[in-house]
Design a protein around this motif. Structure first.
Motif, short mmCIF file in Angstrom:
data_model
loop_
_atom_site.label_atom_id
_atom_site.label_comp_id
_atom_site.label_asym_id
_atom_site.label_seq_id
_atom_site.Cartn_x
_atom_site.Cartn_y
_atom_site.Cartn_z
N ASP A 15 -5.36 3.89 4.95
CA ASP A 15 -4.80 5.21 4.66
C ASP A 15 -3.29 5.10 4.45
N SER A 140 -17.83 9.27 8.85
CA SER A 140 -16.81 10.33 8.84
C SER A 140 -17.25 11.51 8.00
N PRO A 170 -12.37 13.95 10.70
CA PRO A 170 -11.04 13.96 10.08
C PRO A 170 -10.54 15.37 9.76
#
Ligand code: KIV
Ligand code: ZN
Length: 515
Positions: A15, A140, A170
């Protein structure tokens, strides 16, 4: 699965690398991965293997190198992504596939163009496929922060049944508010019947400056993995910063009763390493790793700290790896001393040639500057990284004349793919003059969107570290350069950025590429 230990999942290499201009080479990623392992990060997300052959190679190389942390590869909930991640992770002593799909109404309708039932089906299929390749699978729910809680309960229960061991929630767009995000995690843990079969994780973005607060709020409610990055690097405003999460848990253990496995003494050096490699400077007032984080300006504070440190300090500078800026090496220091100090700073070169290159630069620096501090070594290492980029453009000679009341003029010779070109240019200052001269030769058509200079240590003989950000055709690169001469550092940074612009970066973005 509740314990008093919070798993630290670092996603600087994935990320973090999604920050515009923060692309890293394979060698740079290996260097950061080594430092993360040394700091005892539990999980290192090394990249998105399907994105490009380069990303695949980097994840594979990190998987082959790291022994004491789990190495993770990201995959959309697609067969090709999952298989590619599995392949990249083959050399890992401990590997994890992290697969994801969006679960918010806005993402399902406009991005995926799928019905919620299809999304659940695809998630279950993806987790099962990943489990056929590897035992450790994380799932996720992208944009969970804006997803419907009933839908989250259904998809998470199905993903755990399919074999996911970690469930990540998230806050993809940084929309959550701490008490509300914590309540969401608490409700999921309480309502999902098989929640005890997985570790719940959070991954918060910092669009409202709340990523760390949201992560801590979730941890208080039972999340036991936090996804974070060094210096809070990451998409847009970044991710929760690792150093802030770790130090908050450590400093307020009395209240939170939780701990991590991190060796905090490596925090400052890895922060500098990441900043040097990516060209993203750390703001001076940044918590934990900013230059002012432990500096006391006011007389009352200084007096208090001298009498009793805890009057104004809640943690010690040494506990996160700030040294007292002591002189460590000099002109007569040999290779062994140089290597050993780098090792203490968590810097380890992968190859002998990288090491030789860095040592040669150290000797050059020691000739110009008598006292070499840790900060100088760290800057030198990032300068060594910059020098590893293929040099299509190379500085041959420069001379800048700057007199009071007169327009500065730069005379510059640049080698372009081996051919030398010389120009003379005036500018609104010496740096402007050299940049104009470089551009007159290179004619890159790039836009200069950031120029920053940072003095590494205190004296006037300090190394200046310069970052130059260039943008062209939607691509953004950060060039960096360090030298005791700011003008030379600026030239190095500009030329490094031009060379980076030439490099190929054709790679898919995990969250915006077509499914
Ligand atoms: O922000 C996000 O949702 C992500 C996922 C891929 C975990 O980065
Ligand atoms: Zn993210």
């Amino acid at each position: 699965m509740n314990s008093d230990r919070v798993i630290i999942f670092d996603t600087t290499l994935r990320d973090g690398e999604q920050s515009p201009g923060a692309s890293m080479t394979r060698e740079e990623k290996l260097r950061i991965a080594r430092a993360l392992e040394m700091m005892k990060v539990d999980i290192i997300e090394a990249g998105f293997p399907i994105a490009s052959p380069g990303d695949f190679d980097s994840v594979k190389a990190v998987a082959g190198l790291v022994k004491n942390s789990t190495v993770c590869g990201l995959a959309r909930a697609l067969d090709a992504d999952i298989d590619r991640a599995g392949e990249a992770l083959q050399p890992a002593a401990s590997g994890r596939i992290h697969t994801f799909i969006a679960t918010s109404p806005i993402h399902m309708e406009h991005k995926l163009r799928m019905q919620p039932e299809q999304v659940i089906e695809q998630a279950v299929h993806a987790v099962k496929r990943a489990r056929n390749l590897i035992d450790d699978v994380e799932f996720s729910c992208e944009d969970a922060g804006r997803s419907d809680i009933d839908f989250l309960c259904r998809i998470i229960e199905a993903a755990i049944d399919a074999g996911a061991r970690t469930i990540n929630i998230p806050d993809t767009v940084g929309y959550a508010i701490p008490h509300q995000f914590g309540a969401t995690v608490a409700e999921l843990l309480q309502r999902i019947p098989n929640a005890d079969k997985a570790v719940f994780s959070v991954h918060c973005h910092n669009d409202l400056g709340l990523a760390v607060a949201n992560s801590l709020s979730a941890v208080v409610q039972g999340a036991r993995q936090v996804e974070c990055t060094i210096n809070g690097l990451g998409e847009r405003a970044g991710n929760a910063s690792l150093e802030e999460i770790v130090m908050a848990l450590r400093t307020r253990k009395d209240l939170l009763l939780l701990e991590t496995n991190i060796d905090t003494r490596h925090i400052v050096s890895i922060s500098k390493l990441v900043s040097g490699i990516t060209g993203f400077p750390v703001q001076p007032n940044k918590a934990i790793v900013g230059a002012n984080a432990f500096a006391h300006e006011s007389g009352i504070h200084q007096d208090g700290v001298l009498k009793h440190r805890e009057t104004y300090e809640i943690m010690s500078a040494e506990s996160v790896g700030w040294t007292t800026n002591k002189m460590v090496l000099g002109k007569h220091s040999g290779r062994a001393a140089f290597k050993s100090r780098l090792k203490e700073l968590g810097i380890d070169f992968g190859t002998e040639s990288e090491m030789n290159n860095a040592f040669a630069r150290f000797k050059e620096l020691a000739d110009k500057k008598h006292e070499i501090f840790d900060e100088d070594l760290q800057a030198l290492v990032s300068d060594t990284s910059a020098s590893e980029i293929p040099e299509f453009y190379k500085l041959v000679y420069s001379e800048v004349c700057s007199r009071t009341g007169e327009t500065p003029v730069a005379k510059l010779t640049l080698s372009v793919n081996g051919q030398e070109h010389s120009v003379e240019c005036a500018g609104d200052g010496p740096v402007d003059a050299v940049f104009k001269a470089i551009e007159e030769i290179a004619d890159s058509q790039a836009t200069l969107s950031l120029y920053s200079v940072n003095a590494i240590t205190r004296g006037t003989d300090s190394l200046g570290e310069v970052t130059v950000r260039l943008e062209k055709g939607g691509r953004i690169v950060n060039g960096s350069g360090a030298d005791t001469d700011i003008i030379v550092a600026s030239e190095k940074a500009y030329i490094n950025a031009l060379n980076l612009l030439l490099g190929s970066t054709e790679r898919a973005h995990p969250q915006i590429a077509d499914v």
